[in-house]
Design a protein around this motif. Structure first.
Motif, PDB file in Angstrom:
ATOM      1  N   ILE A 152       0.868  -1.179   0.000  1.00 13.05           N
ATOM      2  CA  ILE A 152       0.000   0.000   0.000  1.00 13.05           C
ATOM      3  C   ILE A 152       0.900   1.222   0.000  1.00 13.05           C
ATOM      4  CG2 ILE A 152      -1.825   1.254   1.199  1.00 13.05           C
ATOM      5  CD1 ILE A 152      -2.652  -1.354   2.512  1.00 13.05           C
ATOM      6  N   SER A 153       0.631   2.178  -0.872  1.00 11.04           N
ATOM      7  CA  SER A 153       1.444   3.384  -0.951  1.00 11.04           C
ATOM      8  C   SER A 153       0.549   4.563  -1.297  1.00 11.04           C
ATOM      9  CB  SER A 153       2.559   3.231  -1.992  1.00 11.04           C
ATOM     10  OG  SER A 153       2.002   3.011  -3.281  1.00 11.04           O
ATOM     11  N   GLY A 154       1.147   5.765  -1.282  1.00 12.74           N
ATOM     12  CA  GLY A 154       0.405   6.961  -1.647  1.00 12.74           C
ATOM     13  C   GLY A 154       0.674   8.104  -0.695  1.00 12.74           C
ATOM     14  N   MET A 155       0.917   9.276  -1.238  1.00  9.44           N
ATOM     15  CA  MET A 155       1.312  10.440  -0.458  1.00  9.44           C
ATOM     16  C   MET A 155       0.134  11.282   0.041  1.00  9.44           C
ATOM     17  SD  MET A 155       4.566  10.649   0.033  1.00  9.44           S
ATOM     18  CE  MET A 155       6.163  10.082  -0.584  1.00  9.44           C
ATOM     19  N   ASP A 156      -1.092  10.863  -0.196  1.00  5.65           N
ATOM     20  CA  ASP A 156      -2.242  11.650   0.240  1.00  5.65           C
ATOM     21  C   ASP A 156      -2.667  11.355   1.677  1.00  5.65           C
ATOM     22  OD1 ASP A 156      -2.408  12.944  -2.191  1.00  5.65           O
ATOM     23  OD2 ASP A 156      -3.823  11.492  -3.029  1.00  5.65           O
ATOM     24  N   ASP A 157      -2.243  10.223   2.238  1.00  6.45           N
ATOM     25  CA  ASP A 157      -2.669   9.857   3.587  1.00  6.45           C
ATOM     26  C   ASP A 157      -1.695   8.823   4.135  1.00  6.45           C
ATOM     27  OD1 ASP A 157      -4.138   9.639   5.904  1.00  6.45           O
ATOM     28  OD2 ASP A 157      -6.039   9.199   4.901  1.00  6.45           O
ATOM     29  N   ASP A 158      -1.791   8.551   5.443  1.00  4.94           N
ATOM     30  CA  ASP A 158      -1.064   7.418   5.991  1.00  4.94           C
ATOM     31  C   ASP A 158      -1.648   6.142   5.384  1.00  4.94           C
ATOM     32  OD1 ASP A 158       0.312   9.259   7.462  1.00  4.94           O
ATOM     33  OD2 ASP A 158      -0.759   8.874   9.337  1.00  4.94           O
ATOM     34  N   CYS A 159      -0.814   5.154   5.157  1.00  5.17           N
ATOM     35  CA  CYS A 159      -1.254   4.018   4.344  1.00  5.17           C
ATOM     36  C   CYS A 159      -2.190   3.067   5.088  1.00  5.17           C
ATOM     37  CB  CYS A 159      -0.041   3.258   3.824  1.00  5.17           C
ATOM     38  SG  CYS A 159       0.798   4.130   2.478  1.00  5.17           S
ATOM     39  N   VAL A 160      -1.876   2.747   6.335  1.00  7.81           N
ATOM     40  CA  VAL A 160      -2.749   1.899   7.143  1.00  7.81           C
ATOM     41  C   VAL A 160      -3.071   2.674   8.413  1.00  7.81           C
ATOM     42  CG1 VAL A 160      -3.019  -0.299   8.339  1.00  7.81           C
ATOM     43  CG2 VAL A 160      -1.704  -0.198   6.208  1.00  7.81           C
ATOM     44  N   LEU A 209       1.163  -7.103   5.369  1.00  2.75           N
ATOM     45  CA  LEU A 209       1.066  -5.888   4.573  1.00  2.75           C
ATOM     46  C   LEU A 209       2.398  -5.149   4.571  1.00  2.75           C
ATOM     47  CD1 LEU A 209      -2.360  -4.346   5.706  1.00  2.75           C
ATOM     48  CD2 LEU A 209      -1.884  -5.568   3.556  1.00  2.75           C
ATOM     49  N   ARG A 210       2.655  -4.457   3.458  1.00  5.89           N
ATOM     50  CA  ARG A 210       3.795  -3.552   3.346  1.00  5.89           C
ATOM     51  C   ARG A 210       3.266  -2.145   3.078  1.00  5.89           C
ATOM     52  NH1 ARG A 210       7.880  -3.234  -1.828  1.00  5.89           N
ATOM     53  NH2 ARG A 210       9.070  -1.380  -1.158  1.00  5.89           N
ATOM     54  N   ALA A 211       3.705  -1.177   3.879  1.00  3.94           N
ATOM     55  CA  ALA A 211       3.307   0.225   3.711  1.00  3.94           C
ATOM     56  C   ALA A 211       4.530   1.010   3.270  1.00  3.94           C
ATOM     57  CB  ALA A 211       2.749   0.779   5.010  1.00  3.94           C
ATOM     58  N   SER A 212       4.464   1.574   2.060  1.00  4.33           N
ATOM     59  CA  SER A 212       5.659   2.128   1.433  1.00  4.33           C
ATOM     60  C   SER A 212       5.395   3.508   0.860  1.00  4.33           C
ATOM     61  CB  SER A 212       6.109   1.177   0.306  1.00  4.33           C
ATOM     62  OG  SER A 212       7.226   1.675  -0.382  1.00  4.33           O
ATOM     63  N   GLY A 242       3.668   4.848   7.664  1.00  2.00           N
ATOM     64  CA  GLY A 242       3.232   3.631   7.008  1.00  2.00           C
ATOM     65  C   GLY A 242       2.040   3.034   7.722  1.00  2.00           C
ATOM     66  N   PHE A 243       2.176   2.860   9.043  1.00  2.00           N
ATOM     67  CA  PHE A 243       1.102   2.345   9.886  1.00  2.00           C
ATOM     68  C   PHE A 243       0.861   3.368  10.993  1.00  2.00           C
ATOM     69  CE2 PHE A 243       3.020  -1.315   7.925  1.00  2.00           C
ATOM     70  CZ  PHE A 243       1.962  -2.160   7.644  1.00  2.00           C
ATOM     71  N   GLN A 244      -0.352   3.888  11.074  1.00  3.30           N
ATOM     72  CA  GLN A 244      -0.734   4.764  12.178  1.00  3.30           C
ATOM     73  C   GLN A 244      -1.645   3.973  13.107  1.00  3.30           C
ATOM     74  OE1 GLN A 244      -4.044   7.969  12.874  1.00  3.30           O
ATOM     75  NE2 GLN A 244      -2.576   8.815  11.405  1.00  3.30           N
ATOM     76  N   VAL A 245      -1.246   3.875  14.368  1.00  2.51           N
ATOM     77  CA  VAL A 245      -2.000   3.077  15.338  1.00  2.51           C
ATOM     78  C   VAL A 245      -2.557   4.017  16.399  1.00  2.51           C
ATOM     79  CG1 VAL A 245      -1.948   1.127  16.920  1.00  2.51           C
ATOM     80  CG2 VAL A 245      -0.466   1.124  14.907  1.00  2.51           C
ATOM     81  N   ALA A 258       7.530  -1.795   6.513  1.00  2.00           N
ATOM     82  CA  ALA A 258       7.321  -0.373   6.231  1.00  2.00           C
ATOM     83  C   ALA A 258       8.635   0.207   5.738  1.00  2.00           C
ATOM     84  CB  ALA A 258       6.836   0.367   7.473  1.00  2.00           C
ATOM     85  N   ASP A 259       8.561   1.023   4.676  1.00  2.00           N
ATOM     86  CA  ASP A 259       9.773   1.621   4.124  1.00  2.00           C
ATOM     87  C   ASP A 259       9.421   2.929   3.435  1.00  2.00           C
ATOM     88  OD1 ASP A 259       9.583   0.920   0.916  1.00  2.00           O
ATOM     89  OD2 ASP A 259       8.713  -0.655   2.149  1.00  2.00           O
ATOM     90  N   GLY A 260      10.386   3.846   3.418  1.00  2.00           N
ATOM     91  CA  GLY A 260      10.248   5.083   2.683  1.00  2.00           C
ATOM     92  C   GLY A 260       9.297   6.093   3.291  1.00  2.00           C
TER      93      GLY A 260
END
Length: 418
Positions: A104-112, A124-127, A133-136, A148-150
């Motif tokens: 999952i990627s994209g600069m408009d929001d946190d991915c998860v 899952l990979r959040a990139s 990448g992951f907001q808890v 998670a990367d990048g």
């Protein structure tokens, strides 16, 4: 997905209740495949999967349900995990099929974005996400075996996120800086894990490459950064080539009290780095109270490095260290004020700017290699440690070395027992 044993979960997470037998937990499993899925499909079998994150976000998930993401899938956007499971019937996110984890990627929001409670998320990979990448933000959740990367932060636990577990995951090159303008002392970023919440456990992860250029600091970043969070436990992690392993701070009115760092292995080939940075009451983001660092192994050979720093009013109430092995090319440790409460450790550095405590010595610990921080025969760290109760490690379930060996008698200093 491999869950922690029930006895361990009960010990580590307040309020954790053992799950009912698997046949009593069965809910609906939904399947998602970005390549061959169809949002008009039922989504309840691998032969009729959904296609998009939007379909998952709109689903009315119930306790005991599961969402399975096809390996090799790729999504742009944000996965919103808002429903609530229960301790006995968590909601599960997992992988199916073969190949790399769904990305999952994209600069408009946190991915998860995990705002619900009692989720078990893996596969899952959040990139390259907007910030995290992951907001808890929920309670009693588990991230296990994620990547998670990048990102600016690989995993971000918000101030409301408590009693969560982040384990057995790979957080690589989360190396972006936010703000990053000159002046203001306000650059922030390059975090493997950022903890603003309380009572979370970060364990068994591999965290690498958390550093980025900063207009304010030259470079900055941390494998695990804690700001305002209380009673978090950071144990049994492998840290490589991060700017620092951990840095702690608190805004006024907060203290980041009682955080524990145990059995972590920290190495770096970078020209700059540190293991632990904390602050007393005279610092703008101090005081940080009651930090404990025990049984860690650290090797940072470059000249511009520091083992630990306790400054702007250090005192035993600020930092306690036991049974660590710290080798650096710079300062092995630095304290002011009344100094830290230190003992049972082996240090080697160009200079030491602190008072050695009981049984601590300056000597070559005889690591196996620059990256393998086990101890060779004849190491002065063997049997060097002070006997400690389980509260030093964050609980009896965490009182084992990096490879699962229990501590007995006078322990060896460092993250490995022999």
């Amino acid at each position: 997905m491999r869950l922690l044993p029930v006895a361990v979960m009960a010990a580590l997470l307040p309020g954790f209740a053992p799950a009912a037998p698997a046949y009593a937990l069965a809910g609906t499993t939904y399947y998602v495949d970005s390549k061959s899925g169809n949002d008009d499909a039922a989504g309840t079998s691998a032969t009729a999967p959904w296609k998009s994150l939007d379909k998952v976000n709109a689903a009315d998930l119930k306790p005991g349900d599961a969402v399975s993401f096809k390996r090799g899938s790729s999504f742009t956007g944000s996965l919103k995990l808002e429903a609530n499971g229960t301790a006995a019937r968590p909601i599960v996110v997992q992988a199916y099929g073969t190949g790399p984890l769904a990305r999952i990627s994209g600069m408009d929001d946190d991915c998860v974005v995990l705002s619900g409670n009692h989720w078990r998320v893996s596969g899952l990979r959040a990139s390259r996400c907007r910030w995290a990448g992951f907001q808890v933000a929920g309670d009693s959740n588990e991230l296990a075996g994620v990547q998670a990367d990048g990102n600016i932060a690989g995993v971000y636990v918000t101030p409301s996120g408590s009693r969560n577990v982040i384990r057995d995951s790979v957080l690589t090159d989360n190396n972006r800086m936010s703000v990053n303008d000159e002046g203001g002392d306000n650059d922030s970023g390059a975090f493997g894990v950022l903890l603003n919440g309380d009572d979370n456990l970060v364990t068994g992860n591999t965290i690498t490459g958390s550093f980025a250029k900063s207009a304010d600091y030259g470079t900055d970043g941390a494998a695990v950064e804690i700001f305002d969070g209380d009673r978090n436990r950071v144990t049994h992690n492998t840290s490589r080539n991060n700017e620092t392993f951990t840095e702690l701070g608190a805004q006024k009115g907060k203290t980041a009290t009682g955080n524990v760092f145990a059995f972590n292995v920290v190495t770096s080939s970078r020209s700059r780095g540190s293991f632990l940075i904390t602050r007393g009451p005279r610092h703008v983001v101090g005081p940080v109270k009651g930090t404990v660092a025990v049984q860690n192994s650290v090797y940072l050979p470059a000249k511009d490095t520091i083992g630990w720093s306790c400054h702007d009013g250090c005192a035993p109430s600020i930092l306690k260290l036991r049974n660590n092995v710290i080798v650096v090319g710079g300062e092995a440790g630095w304290e002011d004020g009344k100094g830290a409460d230190e003992g049972g450790s082996v240090y080697q550095g160009r200079v030491n700017k602190f008072k050695l405590g009981p049984k601590s010595i300056v000597a070559d610990p005889k690591f196996v290699s620059r990256t393998d921080l086990r101890l060779r025969p004849g190491s002065p760290a063997l049997g060097r440690g002070l006997p400690l109760s389980s509260k030093w490690y964050g609980g009896a379930a965490l009182g084992k070395d990096m490879v699962g060996k229990p501590l007995a008698g006078a322990p060896d200093a460092g993250a490995y027992q022999h």
